[in-house]
Every structure is written in C-alpha cells, then in structure tokens.
Design a protein around this motif. Structure first.
Motif, PDB file in Angstrom:
ATOM      1  N   TYR A 399       0.875  -1.173   0.000  1.00 31.61           N
ATOM      2  CA  TYR A 399       0.000   0.000   0.000  1.00 31.61           C
ATOM      3  C   TYR A 399       0.909   1.219   0.000  1.00 31.61           C
ATOM      4  CZ  TYR A 399      -2.740   3.876   1.804  1.00 31.61           C
ATOM      5  OH  TYR A 399      -3.307   5.119   1.977  1.00 31.61           O
ATOM      6  N   PHE A 400       0.597   2.199  -0.862  1.00 32.13           N
ATOM      7  CA  PHE A 400       1.437   3.383  -0.989  1.00 32.13           C
ATOM      8  C   PHE A 400       0.742   4.595  -0.382  1.00 32.13           C
ATOM      9  CE2 PHE A 400       2.626   0.480  -4.386  1.00 32.13           C
ATOM     10  CZ  PHE A 400       4.006   0.432  -4.233  1.00 32.13           C
ATOM     11  N   TRP A 401       1.480   5.308   0.438  1.00 24.03           N
ATOM     12  CA  TRP A 401       0.974   6.494   1.136  1.00 24.03           C
ATOM     13  C   TRP A 401       0.250   7.420   0.165  1.00 24.03           C
ATOM     14  CZ3 TRP A 401       2.109  11.713   0.500  1.00 24.03           C
ATOM     15  CH2 TRP A 401       1.742  12.576   1.548  1.00 24.03           C
ATOM     16  N   GLU A 402      -0.895   7.967   0.629  1.00 22.38           N
ATOM     17  CA  GLU A 402      -1.713   8.846  -0.196  1.00 22.38           C
ATOM     18  C   GLU A 402      -1.693  10.269   0.363  1.00 22.38           C
ATOM     19  OE1 GLU A 402      -5.610   6.802  -1.520  1.00 22.38           O
ATOM     20  OE2 GLU A 402      -5.009   5.835   0.351  1.00 22.38           O
ATOM     21  N   TYR A 403      -1.586  11.223  -0.534  1.00 25.13           N
ATOM     22  CA  TYR A 403      -1.571  12.635  -0.153  1.00 25.13           C
ATOM     23  C   TYR A 403      -2.854  13.023   0.574  1.00 25.13           C
ATOM     24  CZ  TYR A 403      -1.253  17.731  -0.780  1.00 25.13           C
ATOM     25  OH  TYR A 403      -1.208  19.090  -0.575  1.00 25.13           O
ATOM     26  N   ASP A 404      -3.978  12.555   0.076  1.00 26.88           N
ATOM     27  CA  ASP A 404      -5.271  12.959   0.635  1.00 26.88           C
ATOM     28  C   ASP A 404      -5.641  12.206   1.907  1.00 26.88           C
ATOM     29  OD1 ASP A 404      -5.908  14.866  -1.416  1.00 26.88           O
ATOM     30  OD2 ASP A 404      -6.278  13.174  -2.747  1.00 26.88           O
ATOM     31  N   PHE A 405      -4.968  11.088   2.151  1.00 25.40           N
ATOM     32  CA  PHE A 405      -5.241  10.292   3.357  1.00 25.40           C
ATOM     33  C   PHE A 405      -3.916   9.897   3.989  1.00 25.40           C
ATOM     34  CE2 PHE A 405      -8.903   9.857   0.626  1.00 25.40           C
ATOM     35  CZ  PHE A 405      -9.947  10.125   1.497  1.00 25.40           C
ATOM     36  N   PRO A 406      -3.222  10.875   4.583  1.00 23.90           N
ATOM     37  CA  PRO A 406      -1.854  10.648   5.054  1.00 23.90           C
ATOM     38  C   PRO A 406      -1.754   9.867   6.359  1.00 23.90           C
ATOM     39  CG  PRO A 406      -2.547  12.868   5.605  1.00 23.90           C
ATOM     40  CD  PRO A 406      -3.658  12.269   4.793  1.00 23.90           C
ATOM     41  N   MET A 407      -2.890   9.428   6.900  1.00 22.81           N
ATOM     42  CA  MET A 407      -2.867   8.762   8.200  1.00 22.81           C
ATOM     43  C   MET A 407      -2.206   7.389   8.147  1.00 22.81           C
ATOM     44  SD  MET A 407      -5.727  10.576   7.386  1.00 22.81           S
ATOM     45  CE  MET A 407      -7.106   9.481   7.120  1.00 22.81           C
ATOM     46  N   THR A 408      -2.251   6.730   6.977  1.00 26.56           N
ATOM     47  CA  THR A 408      -1.695   5.383   6.840  1.00 26.56           C
ATOM     48  C   THR A 408      -0.410   5.441   6.027  1.00 26.56           C
ATOM     49  OG1 THR A 408      -3.933   4.461   6.857  1.00 26.56           O
ATOM     50  CG2 THR A 408      -2.158   3.027   6.093  1.00 26.56           C
ATOM     51  N   PRO A 409       0.694   4.929   6.560  1.00 23.87           N
ATOM     52  CA  PRO A 409       1.969   4.992   5.844  1.00 23.87           C
ATOM     53  C   PRO A 409       2.070   3.932   4.750  1.00 23.87           C
ATOM     54  CG  PRO A 409       2.267   3.834   7.906  1.00 23.87           C
ATOM     55  CD  PRO A 409       0.836   4.322   7.899  1.00 23.87           C
ATOM     56  N   THR A 410       3.066   4.078   3.911  1.00 25.57           N
ATOM     57  CA  THR A 410       3.390   3.039   2.937  1.00 25.57           C
ATOM     58  C   THR A 410       3.751   1.760   3.688  1.00 25.57           C
ATOM     59  OG1 THR A 410       4.181   4.590   1.267  1.00 25.57           O
ATOM     60  CG2 THR A 410       5.041   2.345   1.147  1.00 25.57           C
ATOM     61  N   VAL A 411       3.211   0.640   3.227  1.00 20.58           N
ATOM     62  CA  VAL A 411       3.492  -0.629   3.890  1.00 20.58           C
ATOM     63  C   VAL A 411       3.728  -1.714   2.851  1.00 20.58           C
ATOM     64  CG1 VAL A 411       1.021  -1.151   4.091  1.00 20.58           C
ATOM     65  CG2 VAL A 411       2.639  -2.356   5.538  1.00 20.58           C
ATOM     66  N   PHE A 412       4.720  -2.543   3.126  1.00 23.90           N
ATOM     67  CA  PHE A 412       4.943  -3.762   2.363  1.00 23.90           C
ATOM     68  C   PHE A 412       4.784  -4.910   3.350  1.00 23.90           C
ATOM     69  CE2 PHE A 412       7.423  -0.473   0.255  1.00 23.90           C
ATOM     70  CZ  PHE A 412       6.933  -0.574  -1.041  1.00 23.90           C
ATOM     71  N   GLY A 413       4.029  -5.937   2.964  1.00 22.43           N
ATOM     72  CA  GLY A 413       3.740  -6.997   3.907  1.00 22.43           C
ATOM     73  C   GLY A 413       3.789  -8.376   3.301  1.00 22.43           C
ATOM     74  N   MET A 414       3.868  -9.349   4.185  1.00 25.46           N
ATOM     75  CA  MET A 414       3.885 -10.750   3.791  1.00 25.46           C
ATOM     76  C   MET A 414       3.084 -11.542   4.816  1.00 25.46           C
ATOM     77  SD  MET A 414       7.194 -13.241   3.405  1.00 25.46           S
ATOM     78  CE  MET A 414       7.024 -15.010   3.159  1.00 25.46           C
ATOM     79  N   PHE A 424       7.064  -0.937   7.292  1.00 29.42           N
ATOM     80  CA  PHE A 424       6.606   0.408   6.956  1.00 29.42           C
ATOM     81  C   PHE A 424       7.733   1.235   6.350  1.00 29.42           C
ATOM     82  CE2 PHE A 424       3.962  -1.047  10.519  1.00 29.42           C
ATOM     83  CZ  PHE A 424       2.752  -1.090   9.860  1.00 29.42           C
ATOM     84  N   GLN A 425       7.328   2.142   5.475  1.00 34.07           N
ATOM     85  CA  GLN A 425       8.288   2.954   4.726  1.00 34.07           C
ATOM     86  C   GLN A 425       7.989   4.427   4.949  1.00 34.07           C
ATOM     87  OE1 GLN A 425      10.697   1.606   2.810  1.00 34.07           O
ATOM     88  NE2 GLN A 425      11.525   3.487   1.925  1.00 34.07           N
ATOM     89  N   GLY A 426       9.038   5.219   5.230  1.00 32.08           N
ATOM     90  CA  GLY A 426       8.881   6.661   5.333  1.00 32.08           C
ATOM     91  C   GLY A 426       8.233   7.137   6.611  1.00 32.08           C
ATOM     92  N   ILE A 427       8.320   6.358   7.676  1.00 29.18           N
ATOM     93  CA  ILE A 427       7.741   6.762   8.953  1.00 29.18           C
ATOM     94  C   ILE A 427       8.639   6.260  10.080  1.00 29.18           C
ATOM     95  CG2 ILE A 427       6.293   4.682   9.100  1.00 29.18           C
ATOM     96  CD1 ILE A 427       4.164   6.425  10.470  1.00 29.18           C
ATOM     97  N   TRP A 428       8.818   7.065  11.094  1.00 28.62           N
ATOM     98  CA  TRP A 428       9.662   6.703  12.224  1.00 28.62           C
ATOM     99  C   TRP A 428       8.784   5.969  13.240  1.00 28.62           C
ATOM    100  CZ3 TRP A 428      12.289  10.440  16.218  1.00 28.62           C
ATOM    101  CH2 TRP A 428      13.283   9.740  16.913  1.00 28.62           C
ATOM    102  N   ASP A 429       8.686   4.681  13.073  1.00 30.98           N
ATOM    103  CA  ASP A 429       7.791   3.878  13.899  1.00 30.98           C
ATOM    104  C   ASP A 429       8.234   2.425  13.829  1.00 30.98           C
ATOM    105  OD1 ASP A 429       5.611   3.277  15.547  1.00 30.98           O
ATOM    106  OD2 ASP A 429       4.254   4.574  14.396  1.00 30.98           O
ATOM    107  N   ARG A 430       7.573   1.568  14.559  1.00 26.56           N
ATOM    108  CA  ARG A 430       7.969   0.166  14.592  1.00 26.56           C
ATOM    109  C   ARG A 430       7.187  -0.644  13.565  1.00 26.56           C
ATOM    110  NH1 ARG A 430       6.879  -1.753  20.472  1.00 26.56           N
ATOM    111  NH2 ARG A 430       7.501   0.385  20.912  1.00 26.56           N
ATOM    112  N   ASN A 431       7.801  -1.716  13.084  1.00 22.99           N
ATOM    113  CA  ASN A 431       7.122  -2.655  12.205  1.00 22.99           C
ATOM    114  C   ASN A 431       6.284  -3.615  13.039  1.00 22.99           C
ATOM    115  OD1 ASN A 431       8.317  -1.535   9.885  1.00 22.99           O
ATOM    116  ND2 ASN A 431      10.150  -2.795  10.133  1.00 22.99           N
ATOM    117  N   GLU A 432       5.619  -4.577  12.389  1.00 17.53           N
ATOM    118  CA  GLU A 432       4.729  -5.486  13.111  1.00 17.53           C
ATOM    119  C   GLU A 432       4.919  -6.927  12.660  1.00 17.53           C
ATOM    120  OE1 GLU A 432       0.596  -3.656  13.992  1.00 17.53           O
ATOM    121  OE2 GLU A 432       1.291  -2.618  12.199  1.00 17.53           O
TER     122      GLU A 432
END
Length: 494
Positions: A399-414, A424-432
């Motif tokens: 999922y790629f971060w959206e300008y209009d809905f910036p609450m959810t960061p870019t995420v790559f998952g498996m 997560f990409q482009g955010i200073w936070d922890r992965n899951e």
C-alpha cells in the motif's frame, strides 16, 4: 521458505495442465469456452455474510446458497486494500507496482491489457456494468468490453446517470443503483448472441460509504448491534504501548479512519454497521436474481460464477474503520465460486488466493493461454480436487501512502499460514509481526521478541526478493491533482 520465483514457476507450469473430467468438449474434441459471471462488490469484508455467523442477525440467503452449492475461500486476499489498485490488479492480473495504478488518483499508464481483451479475441461477448473507478474517474467505455454501462467515480446510490456505450442516460424516480445494474446485466444476458460464450462483469457500487440501503431494506436491522472487536479499545486506553503497536495506529483513532471520528462525523459505530448491512441486502438480492436467471436458462450447472469484494473493511479492529492497512479485516475479501459442472458444492478450501488470480482463472476456463505478465494462477484445480494443484505458501501486500489520506503509511507486507509481517516505509515507527495461529486478532506485536528475529529477517528478505523479482523496488509516482486541505467533500468521492 521457497522463493517467489520457484512458486510462480510451479503455478504457471500446472495451471493449464489440470482440467476437470467433466469439462464440456466440442465436436472437434476441444474444451468448450465456459460462460463466466464475475460479481464484484465494494468494501465487503470477508466474514460479513450470514453463513459465517460473524454477525448473527445478518441474513444473506443468496450468498449462503452460493457458498453451499459452491465454494467459500476463507483466505482470499487483495494485493492492495484500496479501490483503484485492487480493481487494476483484478483486470490486469498484476501487482500495484507493476500496473502502477497505486492509488485512487493515479492514472492508467496507457500500456495495460485487461484480461477481458483476451476473451474478446477468443470470441467472447463481454459486458461491463457498474463501478469502474480505476486509474481515472470517468465513465467512458474501456477496452475489453463489447457492452459498457458505468458512471463517473464512486457514483451515487439513487437516481444515477449511466454511460451506456457512449450515451449518457439519467434515471429518476428513486432508481436504486444496485437494482438498476442487476436488471441491465440480466437483460444483456437475455439478449446476447446465444451462439457465443459470454463474460459478465457486474461491478456494484455497494457497499461503499456513505451507505444507503434500498428503501425496502431501510430499517430492517434498526437497533441491532455487533460485538465490538477485542482490539477496539486498546488505542483509547493506551494498552497499545504494552502490545507494541505502532504509534500511527493509535493516532488514527480520532482521524477520518478512526472509530472516534469516523469520516469526520460523530455517528455511532453500531448505526453505521446497520446501514452497511442493510445496504448489503440489495447486493444479496442481486446475486439471487442473477442465479435465478442462469437457472431459468439452464445455464446454472455450466456457468462459472465468482463473487468477490475489491477490499475488506474494518469495523473497530485496532480502533480503525475502512481499509488500506494490512490487518486481516482490511485485506481479506469474500470469495464465493460456483460451477457444479466442475466441482461439488460445500467446499471450504483454506488455500490462500489473491485478486491477481481472477484473470488467470477466467482465462483458463475460456481456454486462453495465460499471458506472461500475469503472476497469478487459476484456483479451479484446487476446487476440482487435484492433489497436486499449486498452493500459495505466502501472499504479498503493498500500500502506498496517499496525499489525501496521510494517516496510513506506505506498507509492504507478507503473510503465511503462520505469521504476518508488516514493513513500513517513510515513517519513524515500529514494524509489526503477528502469530496468526495463536493470535488471530493480531493483538500482540512480536516484532521485538528475541525468539522471532530469524522470522523477521527471513520475511523481510522475502519481501525484498518479491519486489526485485517483480520489478517493484521503485515507488511509481504519478502526476496527480491534489485537493487542498478542507476541500474534501464526501466519503463517496474517494
């Protein structure tokens, strides 16, 4: 863990070799192209159907019957939980980073081929009815369909205007969009060329917000409530810190996609769920009407019917509503399949399938060779009982971060049968990292568990391998028109 490349080679090698012994054969000894009906709904989560028991008071008799007489895939996933990217993945059989329609604003790059185009070349008559909303917000006829009926963007529930093969026709007198699309789809099947196979793509607006049921269904579930999920209050109480959830999840609670300020409104979540479920009743009746037509025409035994959602929907899990995130409720979709000529009913496969498998499945039943650019696989061999049918050992998500809905960061998952990993990409936070077998509610983030570091490393490596092998190591940015802050008008516009 097998590499993605080996898995895809196995899929492609087997997807055409397996056929049911009951496949119809023409006079020349070749497999006859099969009629196919594909019904797509919007924001329908995987377990909101009567037979699942998730919502005890929800009744969906026609979906229940479809599952009873066919199959219910309880582990069906999208590659991106968002309207346009998911629909593009269905039509192209590709991941979002491949077709590049990465959000609801990104335009079609102009070089995509939709699987119905291959059906047309094979002699199929193809009809599209409903929501397109893929790559642009127009209603103009698109490649691959000999008959076209659509509307701009998200459309409206009442009194819509349809672009029918290039001519726009307005409907009044409280015309309900779900009923209108269903009636037109059935009329098209009635008036088709009976000498040619057909592919029907019925794409409903429902059940997207703002939810509006048919008038006959309004009030059916008035006052009903759901059991709030186990993770509903964690972000409110601060327990998410002990559970090691990312901060961005907690911050969403009072956002557009949070339970305390849903769509920037103060409505009660139970009232919204009631509206959602009442709106779903029209879709269920649509399924029943289509199936009744097939039965009346003697086509119900041989026609492949597929019912699917374009993405899931959260109702309070992790304090969230809507989609985009990689939690189960958002990424899982309903997938019902029926064709008595191929397999017996009542099948409930646990195999993981994805929306990129729709194109390969339909093309295989049409006797059309699968294009090389499609990494998916037909799931029919699983349903027809082939013990050697290819089965996914993992699914990948982006999922790629959206300008209009910036609450959810870019995420790559498996996700595997055992674990789910989110990077997560482009955010200073922890992965899951979640143990899905012991923690199906995804409550306990194990990302920092010392005993799980090998799993984290291997899944992270697998994600990068997948991206490299499918040419997804660059985020495909698009020149798009952005809204100014405060200009966004309504949830049915995104």
């Amino acid at each position: 863990m097998k590499t993605l490349k080996l898995v895809l080679i196995c899929f492609l090698a087997l997807s055409y070799s397996v056929r049911s012994n009951t496949d119809p054969i023409d006079k020349k000894g070749k497999k006859k192209p099969r009629n196919v009906v594909f019904i797509l709904t919007d924001d329908h989560r995987y377990d909101y159907m009567g037979f699942t028991g998730k919502v005890p008071w929800l009744k969906t008799p026609h979906m229940d019957k479809l599952a009873e007489e066919g199959a219910y895939f309880s582990n069906a996933f999208v590659t991106t939980s968002l309207c346009s990217p998911s629909r593009a993945s269905i039509l192209t059989g590709q991941f979002s980073h491949s077709h590049t329609i990465v959000d609801n604003q990104a335009p079609d790059p102009g070089n995509l081929t939709y699987f119905p185009q291959y059906l047309q070349k094979a002699g199929y008559q193809t009809g599209f009815f409903g929501k397109w909303h893929m790559g642009d917000h127009g209603d103009e006829p698109q490649p691959g369909f000999s008959h076209w009926e659509s509307f701009p963007g998200q459309g409206v529930y009442y009194n819509p205007t349809l672009n029918i093969n290039g001519e726009r026709i307005a409907y009044k007198d409280s015309t309900y969009i779900t009923d209108l699309l269903t009636d037109h789809a059935i009329d098209w099947m009635k008036n088709r060329d009976k000498e040619k196979p057909f592919f029907l793509y019925l794409s409903h607006k429902a059940v997207h917000a703002a939810f509006k049921p048919a008038r006959r269904h309004k009030g059916t579930y008035a006052g009903k409530k759901i059991d709030l999920p186990s993770t509903y209050d964690q972000t409110k109480t601060g327990a998410y810190k002990d559970l090691k959830w990312p901060q961005w999840v907690a911050d969403q609670r009072v956002s557009w996609h949070g339970v305390d300020y849903m769509y920037h409104d103060n409505r009660d979540i139970h009232e919204m769920v009631v509206d959602y479920c009442e709106t779903l009743l029209g879709v269920d009746e649509s399924v029943g009407a289509v199936m009744q037509y097939l039965k009346d025409e003697g086509l119900d035994e041989s026609t492949l019917v597929i019912y699917m959602g374009d993405n899931g929907f959260s109702w309070g899990e992790h304090g969230l509503i809507d989609k985009r995130h990689f939690y189960e409720e958002s990424v899982k979709v309903p997938l019902l399949v029926r064709c008595p000529e191929i397999f017996d009913g009542g099948v409930k496969p646990k195999a993981m399938v994805q929306n990129i498998d729709i194109g390969p499945t339909v093309l295989a039943e049409a006797g059309v060779k699968q294009p090389e650019q499609m990494p998916g696989v037909s799931f029919i061999p699983i349903l027809s009982g082939d013990k050697n049918a290819p089965r996914r050992t993992e699914v990948f998500y982006e999922y790629f971060w959206e300008y209009d809905f910036p609450m959810t960061p870019t995420v790559f998952g498996m996700r595997t049968d055992k674990y789910k990993y989110m990077k997560f990409q482009g955010i200073w936070d922890r992965n899951e990292l979640y143990d899905l077998q012991n923690d199906p509610d995804e409550m306990y983030n194990l990302i920092a568990d010392p005993d799980k570091q090998d799993i984290v490393k291997s899944m992270s490596t697998a994600i990068y391998d997948w991206l490299e092998e499918t040419k997804g190591m660059q985020i495909p940015l698009k020149r798009t028109i952005k809204y100014r802050y405060g200009d966004y008008k309504h949830p049915n516009e995104y």
